[in-house]
Design an enzyme around this catalytic site. Sequence first.
Site, short mmCIF file in Angstrom:
data_model
loop_
_atom_site.label_atom_id
_atom_site.label_comp_id
_atom_site.label_asym_id
_atom_site.label_seq_id
_atom_site.Cartn_x
_atom_site.Cartn_y
_atom_site.Cartn_z
N ALA A 16 -4.33 -4.70 -1.97
CA ALA A 16 -5.00 -3.44 -1.63
C ALA A 16 -6.29 -3.28 -2.45
CB ALA A 16 -4.06 -2.26 -1.86
N ALA A 49 4.61 -12.49 -2.72
CA ALA A 49 5.03 -12.32 -1.32
C ALA A 49 5.34 -13.68 -0.72
CB ALA A 49 3.95 -11.61 -0.53
N GLN A 50 6.41 -13.73 0.04
CA GLN A 50 6.85 -15.02 0.58
C GLN A 50 6.65 -15.10 2.09
OE1 GLN A 50 10.94 -15.84 -0.40
NE2 GLN A 50 10.49 -16.30 -2.53
N GLY A 51 7.33 -14.19 2.81
CA GLY A 51 7.46 -14.30 4.27
C GLY A 51 6.14 -14.36 5.00
N GLY A 52 5.23 -13.41 4.73
CA GLY A 52 3.92 -13.45 5.37
C GLY A 52 3.39 -12.08 5.77
N GLU A 118 11.04 -12.18 11.36
CA GLU A 118 11.86 -11.60 10.29
C GLU A 118 12.64 -10.43 10.87
OE1 GLU A 118 9.59 -10.78 6.72
OE2 GLU A 118 8.64 -12.73 6.81
N HIS A 246 16.08 -5.54 -0.71
CA HIS A 246 16.02 -6.74 0.14
C HIS A 246 17.42 -7.32 0.19
CE1 HIS A 246 14.88 -10.57 1.83
NE2 HIS A 246 13.63 -10.17 1.95
N ARG A 294 16.24 -4.32 7.45
CA ARG A 294 16.75 -4.52 6.09
C ARG A 294 17.75 -3.51 5.60
NH1 ARG A 294 11.36 -6.43 3.07
NH2 ARG A 294 11.37 -8.37 4.22
N HIS A 355 13.43 -3.99 -3.86
CA HIS A 355 12.32 -4.84 -3.40
C HIS A 355 11.03 -4.06 -3.15
CE1 HIS A 355 10.57 -8.31 -1.43
NE2 HIS A 355 10.36 -7.63 -0.32
N ARG A 390 10.78 0.22 5.54
CA ARG A 390 9.63 -0.61 5.92
C ARG A 390 10.08 -1.80 6.76
NH1 ARG A 390 7.01 -5.31 3.36
NH2 ARG A 390 8.81 -5.30 1.99
N SER A 395 3.72 -4.82 4.80
CA SER A 395 3.12 -4.20 3.62
C SER A 395 1.79 -4.84 3.23
CB SER A 395 4.16 -4.27 2.51
OG SER A 395 3.60 -4.54 1.32
N LEU A 396 1.70 -6.15 3.32
CA LEU A 396 0.40 -6.79 3.06
C LEU A 396 -0.61 -6.27 4.08
CD1 LEU A 396 1.74 -10.41 2.45
CD2 LEU A 396 0.78 -8.91 0.71
P1 FAD Z 1 0.28 -5.18 -6.24
O1 FAD Z 1 -0.01 -6.44 -5.56
O2 FAD Z 1 1.61 -5.03 -6.86
O3 FAD Z 1 -0.82 -4.98 -7.38
C1 FAD Z 1 -0.70 -3.93 -8.32
C2 FAD Z 1 -1.85 -4.02 -9.30
O4 FAD Z 1 -1.92 -2.82 -10.04
C3 FAD Z 1 -1.74 -5.14 -10.32
O5 FAD Z 1 -3.00 -5.72 -10.46
C4 FAD Z 1 -1.38 -4.42 -11.63
O6 FAD Z 1 -1.87 -5.04 -12.78
C5 FAD Z 1 -2.15 -3.12 -11.41
N1 FAD Z 1 -1.64 -2.01 -12.22
C6 FAD Z 1 -0.46 -1.36 -12.10
N2 FAD Z 1 -0.38 -0.40 -13.05
C7 FAD Z 1 -1.52 -0.46 -13.76
C8 FAD Z 1 -2.00 0.25 -14.89
N3 FAD Z 1 -1.30 1.23 -15.50
N4 FAD Z 1 -3.22 -0.09 -15.38
C9 FAD Z 1 -3.95 -1.08 -14.81
N5 FAD Z 1 -3.53 -1.78 -13.75
C10 FAD Z 1 -2.33 -1.48 -13.24
N6 FAD Z 1 5.11 -7.88 1.76
C11 FAD Z 1 4.73 -8.41 2.94
O7 FAD Z 1 4.03 -7.75 3.73
N7 FAD Z 1 5.10 -9.66 3.27
C12 FAD Z 1 5.86 -10.44 2.45
O8 FAD Z 1 6.16 -11.57 2.76
C13 FAD Z 1 6.29 -9.89 1.23
N8 FAD Z 1 7.08 -10.61 0.38
C14 FAD Z 1 7.38 -10.10 -0.84
C15 FAD Z 1 8.10 -10.87 -1.74
C16 FAD Z 1 8.34 -10.42 -3.01
C17 FAD Z 1 9.13 -11.26 -3.98
C18 FAD Z 1 7.86 -9.15 -3.41
C19 FAD Z 1 8.10 -8.64 -4.80
C20 FAD Z 1 7.16 -8.36 -2.51
C21 FAD Z 1 6.92 -8.82 -1.22
N9 FAD Z 1 6.21 -8.06 -0.30
C22 FAD Z 1 5.86 -8.58 0.89
C23 FAD Z 1 5.67 -6.76 -0.68
C24 FAD Z 1 4.19 -6.92 -1.03
O9 FAD Z 1 4.01 -8.10 -1.75
C25 FAD Z 1 3.67 -5.76 -1.84
O10 FAD Z 1 4.09 -4.55 -1.30
C26 FAD Z 1 2.15 -5.76 -1.86
O11 FAD Z 1 1.69 -7.01 -2.26
C27 FAD Z 1 1.65 -4.69 -2.81
O12 FAD Z 1 0.27 -4.86 -2.97
P2 FAD Z 1 -0.55 -3.81 -3.82
O13 FAD Z 1 -1.96 -4.26 -3.80
O14 FAD Z 1 -0.24 -2.45 -3.39
O15 FAD Z 1 0.04 -3.92 -5.31
C1 SIN Z 2 10.44 -11.78 2.72
O1 SIN Z 2 9.82 -12.83 2.74
O2 SIN Z 2 11.62 -11.66 3.06
C2 SIN Z 2 9.75 -10.56 2.22
C3 SIN Z 2 8.98 -9.94 3.30
C4 SIN Z 2 8.63 -8.53 2.98
O3 SIN Z 2 9.10 -7.98 1.98
O4 SIN Z 2 7.87 -7.95 3.75
#
Ligand code: FAD
Ligand code: SIN
Length: 535
Positions: A16, A49-52, A118, A246, A294, A355, A390, A395-396
């Site tokens: 984001a 993130a794994q799935g996509g 998925e 999850h 889920r 998750h 969700r 989410s990505l």
């Molecule tokens: P994040 O990517 O978590 O980034 C947060 C940022 O905020 C980091 O840079 C951190 O340092 C910063 N931050 C936080 N607090 C502070 C602070 N106090 N001061 C300064 N910086 C701070 N979603 C999908 O759509 N597809 C998938 O396949 C998928 N697989 C997943 C697998 C796993 C194992 C996990 C954990 C999640 C998965 N998700 C997936 C969910 C998805 O990855 C996340 O919801 C998404 O990446 C969140 O992005 P974001 O930019 O909101 O936050």
């Molecule tokens: C997964 O790969 O199962 C995670 C996908 C997601 O959280 O959206």
Amino acid sequence: MSLVKSDVLIIGSGVAGLSCAIKISENRPDLNITIVSKTHLTETNTSWAQGGVATVWDFEADSFDLHVADTLDAGDGLCDEKIVRIVVEEGHDRVKELIQWGADFSKSETGNYDLAKEGGHSRNRILHYKDVTGAEIQRALTAKVLTLPNIQLFEHYYAINLLTEHHLGKNVTRLTPGIRCFGAYIMDKENKDIETFLAKTTVLATGGAGQIYRNTTNPTVATGDGIAMFYRAKGHIANMEFIQFHPTALYNPSGEKPDFLVSEAVRGFGGILKTSDGKTFMEKYDDRLSLAPRDIVARAIDNEMKLRGEEFVLLDCTHLDKEKFYNHFPNIYDKCVSIGIDPMVDMIPVVPACHYTCGGILTDENGETSIGQLYAAGECTNTGLHGANRLASNSLLEGLVFGNRIAENISKTIDEINIQSGIPHWKNLGTTEPQEQILITQSIRELKDIMSYYVGIVRSDVRISRALDRLYLLYKETEMLYIENKLSPQLCELRNLITIGYLVTAAAGMRKESRGLHYTTDFPEKARFIENTYM
Ligand code: FAD
Ligand code: SIN
């Protein structure tokens, strides 16, 4: 006590934050943009993130309407259909843009993108890079950001509090109209100096809060700081009770943290859930079997484990083609083998783990929050896309779409805003060096236990009330630590985790029904009138 001034301050460097920064930089090369990240730039949920990314790609077999319908179905009545349509329709172009920025996605033998499936998706529509999609997206976005001269990066900087009228000496409550944000107090973790970052506009992209639970797939950065800061600044939060578990984290008796995820795409590829006696069980719960949404699968697994007194269920992949499995899931395959499980020979032991944070900072369709000059994007938000649960891999996509919408909005409105003057430097309350780090780590452990025992997959009024009592004790003890001791990121994280624990538990107590990810034995049915829980 230094002062950093920028046009746009972005807190968070996941999908984001970085996509928003890139779009602002491209739209308005004249603006200076600051990105802050509390550890290394790439240490984010995004990287894991794994799935996509779910997006309609094959317009003959799939359509925006189908993706919208699947998202609404998973969201169990609480999605905002207008937002769902925006994300689904604009998401396609955002993914194309991501590819132009250099992100790679896996292709099939035909040369077209390999579209995976998925839980809850009626069509194959998940673009992925093997089983490490997030790491690839993070790589591409980071590389792009590093080429843009008007973006300045502050790694290992920890945001503590948002700056609002409160810091100009005004009394601000959750009902005060027209609160504005002027930036944030942010700690340089190297020397513990707390600096004032002033900005015309601030974007929170701080991710989720999985660390409130003992078992989570989220990395240690996911402590809900942005949501907690925003709540302290008297902003409006919604739907925090909807914490997604999850269904299939790897059961690893070594206690490794975070819990390793076995992607839902493995079930989309043909993996089947079974109990320890080798029998399938999902037919008892949903016609979509192992690929139901889920909330349903995680609850079914939880129930089977409780009925049988077992610590995990099994994911059977032994019937799948080894070469194809390895090509799609090399990371998962290697991980399983590293702990003595060959997925082609042995069934994989799996358990549900926390998750995703579905609720959060309430935003409108442009990512604007209830506080002026403050936007939010990604997992820290409640945009209306996810509702009560969700849909996988949405989410990505949400991060990309809202990152872009916020960038468009900021580019048009920022010229009317000035940097605020008169904000004082940070005043340290506590003077004592924290002698006993153990008090902080023990309190974090207690918080995780409270949330896991009382506010997990199955809830009840008694459990929620117990959790609130115990959280209040932790809160009081932590406020004393906060007042007496010099600030540390660990202490701030503890404080934020307790705030998030409270928000999840209080929202769970307000919802007198079972819906989506919130299931309570006291109100096992859905209520007729559906409402969001606002705080
Ligand atoms: P994040 O990517 O978590 O980034 C947060 C940022 O905020 C980091 O840079 C951190 O340092 C910063 N931050 C936080 N607090 C502070 C602070 N106090 N001061 C300064 N910086 C701070 N979603 C999908 O759509 N597809 C998938 O396949 C998928 N697989 C997943 C697998 C796993 C194992 C996990 C954990 C999640 C998965 N998700 C997936 C969910 C998805 O990855 C996340 O919801 C998404 O990446 C969140 O992005 P974001 O930019 O909101 O936050
Ligand atoms: C997964 O790969 O199962 C995670 C996908 C997601 O959280 O959206």
